[in-house]
Scaffold this motif. Structure first.
Motif, PDB file in Angstrom:
ATOM      1  N   ARG A 330       3.417   6.126   7.737  1.00  0.00           N
ATOM      2  CA  ARG A 330       2.335   7.081   8.058  1.00  0.00           C
ATOM      3  C   ARG A 330       2.888   8.485   8.297  1.00  0.00           C
ATOM      4  O   ARG A 330       2.265   9.478   7.904  1.00  0.00           O
ATOM      5  CB  ARG A 330       1.584   6.589   9.297  1.00  0.00           C
ATOM      6  CG  ARG A 330       0.644   7.620   9.909  1.00  0.00           C
ATOM      7  CD  ARG A 330      -0.316   6.968  10.879  1.00  0.00           C
ATOM      8  NE  ARG A 330       0.325   6.288  11.988  1.00  0.00           N
ATOM      9  CZ  ARG A 330       0.720   6.881  13.114  1.00  0.00           C
ATOM     10  NH1 ARG A 330       0.576   8.186  13.257  1.00  0.00           N
ATOM     11  NH2 ARG A 330       1.260   6.170  14.089  1.00  0.00           N
ATOM     12  N   ASN A 331       4.051   8.562   8.916  1.00  0.00           N
ATOM     13  CA  ASN A 331       4.625   9.865   9.260  1.00  0.00           C
ATOM     14  C   ASN A 331       5.452  10.476   8.130  1.00  0.00           C
ATOM     15  O   ASN A 331       5.950  11.586   8.264  1.00  0.00           O
ATOM     16  CB  ASN A 331       5.495   9.733  10.512  1.00  0.00           C
ATOM     17  CG  ASN A 331       4.677   9.379  11.750  1.00  0.00           C
ATOM     18  OD1 ASN A 331       3.510   9.769  11.857  1.00  0.00           O
ATOM     19  ND2 ASN A 331       5.278   8.637  12.667  1.00  0.00           N
ATOM     20  N   ASP A 332       5.603   9.730   7.047  1.00  0.00           N
ATOM     21  CA  ASP A 332       6.342  10.238   5.885  1.00  0.00           C
ATOM     22  C   ASP A 332       5.375  10.998   4.981  1.00  0.00           C
ATOM     23  O   ASP A 332       4.465  10.408   4.397  1.00  0.00           O
ATOM     24  CB  ASP A 332       6.989   9.081   5.131  1.00  0.00           C
ATOM     25  CG  ASP A 332       7.933   9.549   4.029  1.00  0.00           C
ATOM     26  OD1 ASP A 332       7.763  10.683   3.537  1.00  0.00           O
ATOM     27  OD2 ASP A 332       8.822   8.770   3.636  1.00  0.00           O
ATOM     28  N   SER A 333       5.544  12.286   4.861  1.00  0.00           N
ATOM     29  CA  SER A 333       4.603  13.111   4.099  1.00  0.00           C
ATOM     30  C   SER A 333       4.598  12.785   2.613  1.00  0.00           C
ATOM     31  O   SER A 333       3.617  13.080   1.916  1.00  0.00           O
ATOM     32  CB  SER A 333       4.943  14.600   4.289  1.00  0.00           C
ATOM     33  OG  SER A 333       6.279  14.859   3.842  1.00  0.00           O
ATOM     34  N   SER A 334       5.667  12.149   2.107  1.00  0.00           N
ATOM     35  CA  SER A 334       5.713  11.813   0.679  1.00  0.00           C
ATOM     36  C   SER A 334       4.956  10.523   0.368  1.00  0.00           C
ATOM     37  O   SER A 334       4.660  10.244  -0.785  1.00  0.00           O
ATOM     38  CB  SER A 334       7.169  11.674   0.221  1.00  0.00           C
ATOM     39  OG  SER A 334       7.801  10.564   0.853  1.00  0.00           O
ATOM     40  N   VAL A 335       4.646   9.739   1.408  1.00  0.00           N
ATOM     41  CA  VAL A 335       3.900   8.484   1.217  1.00  0.00           C
ATOM     42  C   VAL A 335       2.408   8.785   1.215  1.00  0.00           C
ATOM     43  O   VAL A 335       1.861   9.229   2.223  1.00  0.00           O
ATOM     44  CB  VAL A 335       4.251   7.462   2.315  1.00  0.00           C
ATOM     45  CG1 VAL A 335       3.353   6.230   2.195  1.00  0.00           C
ATOM     46  CG2 VAL A 335       5.715   7.060   2.226  1.00  0.00           C
ATOM     47  N   LYS A 336       1.764   8.520   0.096  1.00  0.00           N
ATOM     48  CA  LYS A 336       0.345   8.822  -0.050  1.00  0.00           C
ATOM     49  C   LYS A 336      -0.538   7.587   0.109  1.00  0.00           C
ATOM     50  O   LYS A 336      -1.762   7.700   0.221  1.00  0.00           O
ATOM     51  CB  LYS A 336       0.092   9.451  -1.425  1.00  0.00           C
ATOM     52  CG  LYS A 336       0.918  10.702  -1.681  1.00  0.00           C
ATOM     53  CD  LYS A 336       0.717  11.750  -0.582  1.00  0.00           C
ATOM     54  CE  LYS A 336       1.593  12.973  -0.790  1.00  0.00           C
ATOM     55  NZ  LYS A 336       1.448  13.957   0.307  1.00  0.00           N
ATOM     56  N   ALA A 337       0.062   6.413   0.118  1.00  0.00           N
ATOM     57  CA  ALA A 337      -0.708   5.179   0.317  1.00  0.00           C
ATOM     58  C   ALA A 337       0.231   4.082   0.789  1.00  0.00           C
ATOM     59  O   ALA A 337       1.446   4.135   0.556  1.00  0.00           O
ATOM     60  CB  ALA A 337      -1.411   4.755  -0.976  1.00  0.00           C
TER      61      ALA A 337
END
Length: 368
Positions: A330-337
């Motif tokens: 959730r806190n990783d900005s590169s993870v979109k889903a």
């Protein structure tokens, strides 16, 4: 003193043996794939959702050998890599029973159907097909059976054990708190037969699973679903000849005759060895790299086993550890889903609530 020294020596030898075994286990040896090779899939062990990363997790400390089992994640990747490897000409399904659940078998079956689109062959052989193994085998171009074997087409059933009578004889009283008539896990302790609600949900589950199996077999073997249901209801398939007559298998062959068929497929001489390679060995072969373009990612989070409070491990879901994994994604900005892959019978309500909260919080921040 002598006893202490002897014990120390034994412990030292055991420690050295463990280190040598661990080193040999972790050592990456180059695997050569010969031309005209055939990937062999036995699938005779339960397939976990993912391969264990713990080198000691499946270690047999008596033989000092690893009993590591390939997980579904690696198995699917292996099948995909085989489709794209020019040295692999086909797959040989060497089956009897597959001690894995239907969801796992379905994923492997779908991967094999995708493999066939490469134009490569799949040959299946068994001395005796169980129903699950046969369902998987039907993806093959040719399905062979030992002349003394059979195909287990008998439908699906569920059996439950009830302990109410035993508990009464032991003068043990149960105190149950449950919500909803379909929450049936406790029924064996308070009833002596299935409730109507439980029977209804079991029947629905079995009907859906059976229809899926029948449809899959019917499509691949060009057999009417009505005929397959008749075979199961009447236990019509008793001998290998029955399986051939009803188009369940193509031929009754002994193993050496199947190998002859394989040699013909490969275009090699009768006396030549077939270059078989196991899935475990072939996985070590580097496949064609799939280049990822862009910085957007999808996180895959595994939730495997019974749900409990705490850290958990590879076989048990821990609310703290799983929540942390979701939080990191959730806190990783590169993870979109996030794909949350769940394979669990349930467990602690409190632990489930902790995990649920983290999932809900993720959706609020970025609803999909």
């Amino acid at each position: 003193m002598a006893g202490y020294l002897l014990l120390s020596l034994i412990m030292f030898i055991i420690f050295i043996s463990m280190m040598v075994s661990l080193a040999s286990f972790s050592k990456k040896t180059a695997v050569e794939v010969k031309q005209n090779s055939v990937l062999t899939l036995k699938l005779d062990q339960a397939i976990p959702d993912r391969t264990s990363e713990n080198p000691l997790g499946d270690m047999d400390f008596f033989s000092m050998k690893s009993n590591k089992v390939m997980g579904l994640d690696h198995l699917l990747k292996t099948i995909d890599n085989a489709a794209n490897n020019d040295k692999i000409k086909g797959i040989f399904l060497d089956l009897t029973d597959i001690p894995s659940g239907m969801a796992t078998i379905e994923e492997v079956r779908n991967a094999l159907l995708q493999f066939k689109k490469s134009g490569k062959f799949i040959i299946s052989y068994s001395d005796d097909y169980t129903q699950r193994a046969y369902y998987l085998a039907t993806v093959a171009d040719k399905v062979y059976l030992n002349p003394q074997g059979c195909v287990g087409i008998k439908g699906l059933a569920a059996e439950l054990m009830f302990f109410k009578g035993t508990l009464e004889k032991l003068d043990i009283q149960t105190q149950i708190i449950r919500h909803g008539k379909f929450k049936s896990a406790v029924e064996p302790y308070i009833l002596d037969k299935m409730s109507q609600a439980n029977r209804e949900q079991y029947q629905k589950l079995l009907d859906v699973l059976w229809q899926q199996m029948v449809d899959g077999i019917a499509t691949q073997r060009k057999i009417a679903t009505e005929d397959l249901n008749l075979m199961a209801d009447s236990l019509k398939i008793q001998l290998g000849e029955d399986a051939v007559k009803n188009k369940l298998v193509d031929k009754l062959l002994y193993r050496d005759e199947v190998l002859t068929e394989l040699r013909a497929k490969l275009g090699v001489n009768e006396k030549d060895d077939i270059n078989f390679i196991s899935a475990a060995k072939f996985f070590k072969v580097k496949g064609k790299e799939k280049i990822s373009i862009g910085k957007k990612k999808i996180a895959l989070v595994y939730a495997i086993g019974q749900i409990g409070v705490g850290e958990g491990d590879e076989r048990e879901i821990g609310s703290d550890k799983l929540s942390e994994s979701i939080r990191l994604a959730r806190n990783d900005s590169s993870v979109k889903a996030i794909v949350l892959r769940i394979n669990s019978p349930g467990g602690s309500a409190l632990a489930s609530e902790v995990i649920w909260r983290e999932v809900v919080w993720r959706k609020k921040l970025n609803p999909w």
